[in-house]
Design a protein around this motif. Structure first.
Motif, PDB file in Angstrom:
ATOM      1  N   ASN A 109      -2.261  -3.661  14.000  1.00 36.97           N
ATOM      2  CA  ASN A 109      -3.019  -4.437  13.008  1.00 36.97           C
ATOM      3  C   ASN A 109      -2.968  -5.918  13.336  1.00 36.97           C
ATOM      4  O   ASN A 109      -3.966  -6.634  13.229  1.00 36.97           O
ATOM      5  N   TYR A 158      -6.038   6.769   3.201  1.00 33.94           N
ATOM      6  CA  TYR A 158      -4.846   5.950   3.483  1.00 33.94           C
ATOM      7  C   TYR A 158      -4.850   5.480   4.938  1.00 33.94           C
ATOM      8  O   TYR A 158      -4.582   4.303   5.241  1.00 33.94           O
ATOM      9  N   ARG A 165      -4.748   1.792   5.905  1.00 33.83           N
ATOM     10  CA  ARG A 165      -3.577   1.256   6.647  1.00 33.83           C
ATOM     11  C   ARG A 165      -4.069   0.458   7.863  1.00 33.83           C
ATOM     12  O   ARG A 165      -3.556  -0.613   8.188  1.00 33.83           O
ATOM     13  N   LYS A 169       5.482   4.335  10.596  1.00 31.27           N
ATOM     14  CA  LYS A 169       5.306   2.992  11.198  1.00 31.27           C
ATOM     15  C   LYS A 169       4.494   3.099  12.492  1.00 31.27           C
ATOM     16  O   LYS A 169       3.879   2.137  12.935  1.00 31.27           O
ATOM     17  N   LEU A 217       0.845  -1.210   0.000  1.00 33.37           N
ATOM     18  CA  LEU A 217       0.000   0.000   0.000  1.00 33.37           C
ATOM     19  C   LEU A 217       0.876   1.255   0.000  1.00 33.37           C
ATOM     20  O   LEU A 217       0.752   2.134  -0.855  1.00 33.37           O
ATOM     21  N   SER A 218       1.857   1.280   0.921  1.00 33.07           N
ATOM     22  CA  SER A 218       2.640   2.537   1.021  1.00 33.07           C
ATOM     23  C   SER A 218       3.542   2.698  -0.194  1.00 33.07           C
ATOM     24  O   SER A 218       3.789   3.821  -0.633  1.00 33.07           O
TER      25      SER A 218
END
Lengths: 466, 568, 429, 102
Positions: free
Chosen positions: B194, B251, B255, B127, B77-78
């Motif tokens: 996550n 995002y 995320r 992060k 994704l990033s």
């Protein structure tokens, strides 16, 4: 031994500075700069030093100075801010310079003493010393309403500190009744707490609390601050906002909890709510200020309110956050006051609507920088202070955090409202921008803010033990 | 090991070029543009390398604030976001060579642009929540500074302040969420959150974080600032307010997708997204300012992305994000060149520019078609994927809102194109310089080809049919909604949102005035009253000394008498 | 033996002062001080010299020396009056029976009446007249009180016999001299009217006599710790400081401030404990020094500046500095105010030692010293509003020495505290 | 015995009354003398009662002192009279807080 040299150096040099004004016009300023620079360098290596001798043994008063984690940070802040304001004074102060710099150095001794004193009478001794030079600085070099402001400042803070001294005596005598020994040592006197009745403890708490509440302005007792800040010469208000408020904060952070641990815990809810009120109240009032310096004064009350709430939370994070907030607030508001001084010199008024008429690129960009720094923009020291304080407060109380965060938004609101009226909008022409001499102290403060924003371990390192 | 260095370098280039162009911009050609272009080019190269060749995920950790570990983290994704941000930033830098030619204060402009690119890249690579929030606010700062670039104008100042305060309002709730997260879970690391989403998730924290996303991506109710933000230069609107910054909210939710799904906040996300989509689409129908139309369409497409995330389809949302970045950037750059040529943003002064500006008009046409979701272009495939996932989710209301918005999108986008390029030519103007048309061409190619990479599920045809119907209707009566009486006033007044914001602002102000009055009269008043009353007492007492001997003697005798009385 | 020598020297200085003026009397006075310091506690006929009276008499003699330095050379009669009065005060301080007390009291008072009126100016004479009338009335009342006490317990020596009419009248006479609330009325007018050196003697020395005799006799009569003194102390404190707030004339302002300080001096009488008495003794020493310093500075600038606070500008920088430090000392500000801080706070510290009454006294003291800071700051504000003139008058020597001693005591007050503590313990058997 | 006490306190009261009402300094000095003599009467009476000499010695001293004070008072009064040409004490109002208002 080092700490007494540090504390008494400025005082010893102040008569020299005063007399040097007879020899050559510029001499007092250079002498004052070199003295404050020397003190600043000395303060860097004063960590951990302690002196303990008898001063008046028959009354149990000892000359006891000590530098540990918290006071080390505060000492560095004092010498740094003092150096910056002396540098900034050259453009602002034109007449009677000898007296001015001598008084500044006298204040520096007082403040350094407050942050390092352990003996309560010695603490009070230094606490009171600061009053008179600041009174004269506002009185002689201040602006239009300086006489009223100087008198109000003097009597208001003096009365507060008088109540505090009675509290110290009260503790002193109860200690004598219980243990038969005369002492004013802070780390002895707390033993009285479990022998005294609740009402006595509350009275003692109230008396000592009043002295600190007036100095770290907690809302109902804050009205001396806007007048004193507005009327003082800008280097004077840098010291007023930068250091004098911190003395109140330091008292709440250090003296009160060590003197009365349990009562402080019981009263911490009250202290926190007072802190939150002063944050929100002064943020709202700052929004409608037309006078630039008055706006900054109210914003400094609001920032100190955050520090007070963080202190009240009694968590390690909260204490670190409070000290960080005090440090960064000193730098940021110092910067803002110097800028408002620069605006005053150019436009001879502090009305926000007036000073926006002319263009001064560097000056306005620094103002934008200061505005964002005080609304806690990440990457600058205000943000980390707020994050730590909010987390500390959140550990104790959930509800108060909503107010604090909302007030952060209000702060951003009124700061940008001010920036809009000063920096943005129609410009009628150019005005000569910041000279090199004015830029030096500003650059010092800006690097301080940036450094503390990007590398927080610089300040949080020495605070490990807190 | 060198991957980590590469990871740090990508945001480092633009961040470094910020001070460079600010201080040395004046002396370099293009007033600092050199630094802007070079730094975005460099970060584009590194991100493409990271995208294709690097073994993901790469992470880099360091203790920033004692007690908190923070660092950068790269996954699929990033890395996609890296590509988009650096790519569009490069195009915008090149484009502004032409668009901003001759403006004063350019070093500041290019500096702030590269500061924005740098902090956006950091945001994408963050992060942990601390770095995320730092870059989140820095991005907000750059948008404030860039909106306020032409600081001389009054409405620019208002717009910049409004943008920052509204987004700051959203960010403060996000800050609350972050603090709550730290206090309850003890960690701020996104990856960790996550992975332990099940036991860590809480609806309150998710909603607080989502409110931060709402603020930044201008969803209901915090959408009032985006169309005012159009006061800034079009390059800024293209880069910040359409392609990158406003996507930060999407995002963030993407995320933390596992965290959001565990906490059950997704339906809320879906309904907010759908509602924003339909509302902003309606507002665009009556708008005369070309950039404002695009702003409304950005808000509504963002609504689509949140809708896709809300119904649980992570891939379709990201695909729509990617395709939207390219065709919306295309539309904005096209609009920029039109404004640059015509000199005003109002569509009423445009018209008949088809022949005069062939590249811009064809580019805008492709953008419009892709926006309305017409096949070969990428817009069709990504919107199709979104609608397919909504249909699979089975929520009829959301699906019907989606299709209706598709119809409205087609209607207002074609209306915009017609009003600018067809009809009588009012002004003799010529095509923009090549430095502006080159990025448009690049974006035209990408909008056309991106569709191949997006594999859509091939769902129901209704959105496509309604889109075509919208196009036809718009071709015929493009100003229909203007004559719809009360409806059109409601729309043109944008549901009175601006008045609502001013109202809130004013009530804060009046509360401030009341407190200030309380402060001056109330607290200060009592202090002054105390001092003046002591002075009065002093004065009254003083008058006792009249200097008359008889009175003094009387006083002494009375004193002696009082002493006598005391003896009993 | 030393004591007799010093008394002889003082009376000799009085006699020589009249004949040859200050040049002759001053050395004798200065010589008598070390002799007094050496003297041990002895008893000469009716007078008992102990530590207590030694401390106060040394203070009185040094005040006399300072005051006589500030008088002009040609004022011969001033020297004699000063020395005789000092002699009277010393004797009064050490007398334990009514006869010797009344006689020495009268010697001291009569000379002060003469001192006030010696100026021959319109104001001096009016002040002299007023002071004479009040003084003589109160000593008459005092004598009547003594006669009744004598009637009750048959002996003239001061002994503990409750608080009757006689004691009340006697106290009235003494309280008049110290300027406690109901009997303070004469102080502002006389302090304003008399010459500055007379006023500094009145404030510096005769107040010491009033305080010393009051403490000793109330201790002997067992009246210490009475509610009366509590009431008097609070009233005097507040009256003095509040009335001083809006004063225009600097001498009148200093007069009211000394009424205020009389209130502080009454604290140990109502809260009878060793620490409070030490504080009071320290305070009387500091107060006399500071008042003499203040009035001598006023004396220097009386001619060219007049006495209104508004026109107190353009003083030379030494007298400006010393007046500021003296005023801050009176207000009790640390370091810059020197010893004034310590004496006041040891006094309040002592007050706090005993119960709620002590707390009330301490709070009253704190509040009134805050108020006093206001009017002292108002004076300082006027002084510093314009830069000082350069030429330095010769007479500035006395205020300067006082300022230096006050500052030194501020930094290192231990010797003074030790002495006062030793003295106060003698009063607590 | 108590009658003598009555007489002396009567003297005291008259003296005080004279002081409060009369405005001429000389008459005031006379009334002060009355107070002194009242006290002396007491002293002599009590020393006679206790058959000791203390009271009388004090009375003697007080008479001497009273004489000194009268002389001094008259001296001051004469000097004042030369300057002011008026004896009404109420007229001497220069030293006061009256006109020096805030």
């Amino acid at each position: 031994m080092l700490v007494s040299i540090l504390v008494w150096l400025p005082l010893v040099c102040s008569p020299l500075v005063y007399l040097s004004s007879k020899l050559r016009k510029g001499l007092p300023r250079n002498l004052a700069i070199s003295v404050s620079l020397l003190t600043f360098l000395l303060s860097l290596l004063v960590i951990g030093s302690e002196t303990h001798e008898d001063w008046i043994p028959s009354l149990g008063i000892s000359y006891h100075l000590r530098v540990d984690g918290i006071s080390y940070v505060m000492v560095i802040l004092t010498t740094f801010i003092m150096l910056a304001s002396i540098l900034a004074s050259s453009t602002e102060i034109k007449e009677r310079e000898g007296e001015y710099y001598a008084l500044l150095l006298l204040t520096e001794t007082g403040i350094l003493g407050v942050f390092t004193a352990v003996d309560l009478i010695l603490f009070y001794f230094f606490w009171e010393i600061v009053l008179i030079p600041m009174f004269f600085i506002i009185l002689i070099w201040g602006e239009e309403r300086r006489r009223y402001a100087a008198m109000k400042f003097l009597i208001y803070t003096h009365l507060g500190s008088l109540l505090m001294i009675i509290g110290f005596f009260y503790a002193y005598w109860s200690y004598y009744d219980l243990f038969g020994k005369y002492t004013f040592n802070l780390f002895e006197l707390w033993k009285i707490e479990d022998f005294m009745s609740q009402s006595e403890l509350k009275l003692l708490y109230f008396l000592v609390f009043m002295g600190f509440a007036v100095k770290a302005p907690i809302v109902p007792l804050h009205t001396w601050l806007p007048d004193a800040h507005v009327e003082a010469p800008s280097p004077g208000s840098v010291i007023l906002a930068g250091l004098l408020l911190k003395m109140g904060g330091y008292g709440l952070l250090r003296i009160l909890p060590t003197l009365l641990p349990e009562t402080f815990h019981e009263m911490s809810v009250l202290l926190a709510s007072l802190g939150v009120i002063s944050v929100f109240y002064s943020a709202m009032v700052a929004m409608v200020q037309e006078d630039l310096k008055r706006l900054i004064a109210y914003s400094s009350i609001s920032h100190m309110g955050i520090a007070v709430t963080a202190i009240a939370s009694e968590t390690s994070l909260g204490t670190k956050g409070a000290i960080y907030m005090m440090f960064s607030h000193a730098l940021i508001n110092g910067l803002m006051f110097l800028l408002s001084g620069a605006y005053k010199r150019r436009f001879h008024t502090r009305e926000i609507s007036e000073i926006g008429k002319y263009e001064a690129p560097i000056l306005s960009s620094l103002l934008v920088f200061g505005a964002f720094a005080s609304s806690g923009l990440p990457g600058l020291s205000g943000f980390i202070a707020e994050i730590l304080s909010f987390m500390g407060v959140f550990n104790r109380w959930e509800t108060s955090i909503w107010f604090l965060v909302l007030s952060a938004v209000v702060t951003a609101g009124y700061m940008l409202h001010m920036v809009k009226r000063v920096v943005f909008g129609e410009k009628m022409g150019e005005v000569e921008d910041l000279s090199r001499e004015e830029l030096l102290p500003l650059a010092m403060l800006v690097t301080g803010i940036l450094l503390l924003g990007l590398v927080p371990s610089l300040l949080l390192g020495p605070l490990e033990g807190v | 090991m060198n991957l980590e260095i590469l990871l740090i370098l990508t945001p480092a280039f633009p961040l470094l070029s910020f001070p460079l162009s600010l201080f040395f911009g004046k002396r370099t050609p293009g007033q600092g543009a050199v630094f802007g272009i070079l730094s975005s080019l460099a970060s584009l190269i590194t991100s493409t390398y990271l995208f294709f060749f690097a073994g993901k995920p790469i992470s880099f950790e360091k203790e920033w604030i004692p007690g908190f570990t923070s660092g950068l983290y790269l996954d699929e994704l990033s890395s996609v976001m890296l590509m988009i941000v650096s790519g569009i930033s490069l195009l915008v830098n090149v484009y502004s060579l032409g668009y901003m030619h001759g403006e004063e204060g350019l070093p500041r402009y290019y500096g702030e642009l590269s500061l924005f690119t740098g902090s956006m890249l950091v945001l994408v690579l963050a992060k942990d929540f601390l770095i995320l929030f730092v870059s989140w606010e820095l991005v907000g700062l750059c948008s404030y500074l860039l909106i306020g670039f032409w600081y001389k104008r009054e409405e620019v100042a208002k717009a910049a302040k409004k943008a920052f305060v509204v987004t700051r309002f959203g960010d403060s709730f996000m800050l609350l969420g972050i603090i709550l997260m730290y206090v309850s879970n003890g960690t701020l690391d996104l990856v960790e959150i996550n992975s332990h989403a099940r036991e860590m998730s809480s609806l309150l924290i998710a909603l607080l974080l989502f409110s931060g996303a709402i603020g930044k991506s201008a969803q209901v109710p915090l959408l009032g600032w985006l169309w005012d933000a159009m006061e800034g230069p079009t390059t800024v609107s293209c880069l910040i307010h359409s392609a990158t910054m406003v996507k930060a909210g999407v995002y963030l939710v993407a995320r933390l997708f596992p965290y959001f799904s565990e906490s059950g906040a997704l339906p809320v996300v879906a309904y907010f997204g759908a509602f924003t989509a339909i509302v902003s689409a309606t507002m665009a129908l009556v708008e005369w300012d070309i950039k404002r139309v695009l702003a409304f369409s950005t808000i509504s497409q963002l609504g689509y992305m949140f809708l896709a995330l809300g119904v649980g389809s992570y891939e379709s949302s990201i695909s729509h994000l990617i395709s939207h970045s390219s065709f919306k950037a295309l539309l904005f750059l096209g609009a920029g060149s039109v404004i640059h040529a015509v000199g005003s943003r109002d569509m009423r002064s445009m018209g008949g520019l088809l022949k005069a500006m062939p590249i811009t008009s064809t580019g805008m046409l492709i953008g419009v078609l892709s926006l309305s979701g017409i096949p070969p272009f990428s817009g069709y495939f990504s919107k199709e994927a979104v609608m397919h996932s909504v249909m699979e989710n089975g929520n009829i209301l959301l699906y019907s809102i989606g299709t209706l918005t598709a119809f409205l999108t087609a209607f207002y986008s074609l209306r915009m194109w017609i009003l600018t390029f067809l009809g009588p030519t009012k002004k003799e103007i010529k095509e923009s310089p090549s430095v502006m048309t080159l990025p448009i061409i690049v974006l035209m190619v990408s909008t056309a080809t991106l569709g191949l990479f997006i594999h859509s599920g091939g769902g129901t045809p209704y959105p496509l049919l309604l889109a075509i119907a919208g196009l036809i209707l718009s071709y015929r009566y493009h100003n229909a909604f203007l004559r719809a009486g009360p409806l059109s006033t409601l729309l043109s007044k944008r549901y009175f949102l601006d008045e609502l914001y001013d109202l809130i602002g004013n009530c804060f102000f009046s509360a401030g005035k009341a407190l200030d009055l309380l402060d001056r009269q109330g607290i200060d008043g009592t202090v002054n009253w105390i001092s003046s009353s002591t002075l009065n007492i002093g004065d009254k007492i003083r008058r006792l000394q009249t200097g008359e001997i008889q009175l003094y003697l009387l006083l002494i005798v009375i004193g002696a008498l009082v002493l006598l009385i005391m003896t009993w | 033996m030393y004591l007799e020598m010093s008394l002889v020297l003082i009376s000799a200085s009085a006699f020589l002062g009249h004949l040859f003026g200050r040049k002759a009397s001053l050395p004798f006075l200065i010589l008598s001080v070390p002799l007094l310091l050496e003297s041990e506690t002895t008893r000469i006929s009716h007078f008992f010299f102990d530590e207590y009276s030694k401390l106060l008499s040394v203070l009185v003699v040094s005040v006399t020396i300072l005051v006589s330095i500030t008088t002009e050379e040609r004022e011969r009669s001033a020297q004699t009056l000063l020395s005789i009065s000092a002699l009277g005060i010393i004797l009064a301080l050490s007398s334990k029976d009514f006869l010797s007390l009344f006689v020495s009291w009268e010697i001291a008072s009569v000379t002060t009446y003469a001192m006030v009126a010696v100026g021959r100016g319109r104001e001096e004479l009016e002040a002299g007249m007023k002071y004479f009338l009040f003084g003589v009335t109160s000593s008459g009342v005092m004598l009547f009180g003594i006669s009744i006490i004598y009637g009750e317990n048959g002996t003239l020596s001061i002994i503990n016999s409750g608080f009757g009419i006689g004691q009340a009248l006697f106290l009235a006479g003494i309280l008049f001299k110290i300027g406690a609330f109901p009997f303070h009325v004469w102080i502002p007018d006389v302090y304003q009217g008399a010459r500055s050196w007379t006023t500094s003697f009145l404030a510096g020395a005769s107040k010491v006599m009033g305080f010393g005799v009051l403490v000793r006799s109330s201790y002997l009569m067992g009246l210490n710790g009475m509610d009366l003194f509590f009431l008097l102390s609070i009233l005097t404190m507040f009256y003095g400081n509040l009335a001083a707030l809006l004063q225009k004339d600097i001498k009148r302002l200093l007069a009211y401030s000394s009424i205020g300080h009389a209130g502080y001096l009454l604290i140990p009488l109502s809260v009878w404990n060793p620490r409070a008495l030490t504080g009071a003794l320290m305070h009387i020493v500091m107060h006399s020094l500071l008042k003499v310093g203040a009035f001598s500075t006023v004396l220097i600038h009386e001619k060219e500046l007049g006495r209104g606070i508004k026109d107190y500008k353009g003083m030379d920088k030494y007298s400006k500095l010393s007046l500021t430090i003296i005023l801050l000392g009176l207000a009790g500000v640390p370091l810059v105010g020197g010893g004034g801080f310590w004496s006041k706070y040891v006094l309040f510290m002592g007050a706090l030692a005993s119960g709620t009454r002590g707390l009330a006294l301490a709070l009253g003291g704190i509040l009134t010293s805050a108020i006093s800071l206001y009017y002292y700051a108002r004076v300082i504000r006027e002084i510093y509003s314009t830069p000082g003139s350069e030429e330095v008058p010769g007479k500035v020597l006395v205020p300067l020495t006082i300022t230096v001693t006050v500052l030194l005591l501020g930094l290192y007050p231990t010797p003074l505290i030790e002495i006062c503590q030793k003295v106060s313990t003698t009063l607590f058997p | 015995m108590s009658t003598l006490l009555m007489v002396s306190s009567l003297l005291l009261v008259i003296g005080i009354y004279g002081l409060l009402t009369r405005n001429n300094p000389i008459l005031m000095i006379i009334s002060i003398e009355l107070i002194f003599n009242g006290a002396n009467l007491n002293l002599v009476h009590f020393s006679r009662l206790y058959n000791s000499m203390d009271g009388i010695s004090l009375a003697l001293f007080s008479i001497a002192i009273a004489a000194i004070e009268v002389a001094l008072g008259l001296g001051i009064f004469l000097a004042l009279y030369k300057l002011e040409r008026k004896t009404e004490l109420r007229k001497f109002r220069r030293l006061s807080d009256e006109e020096v208002s805030a």
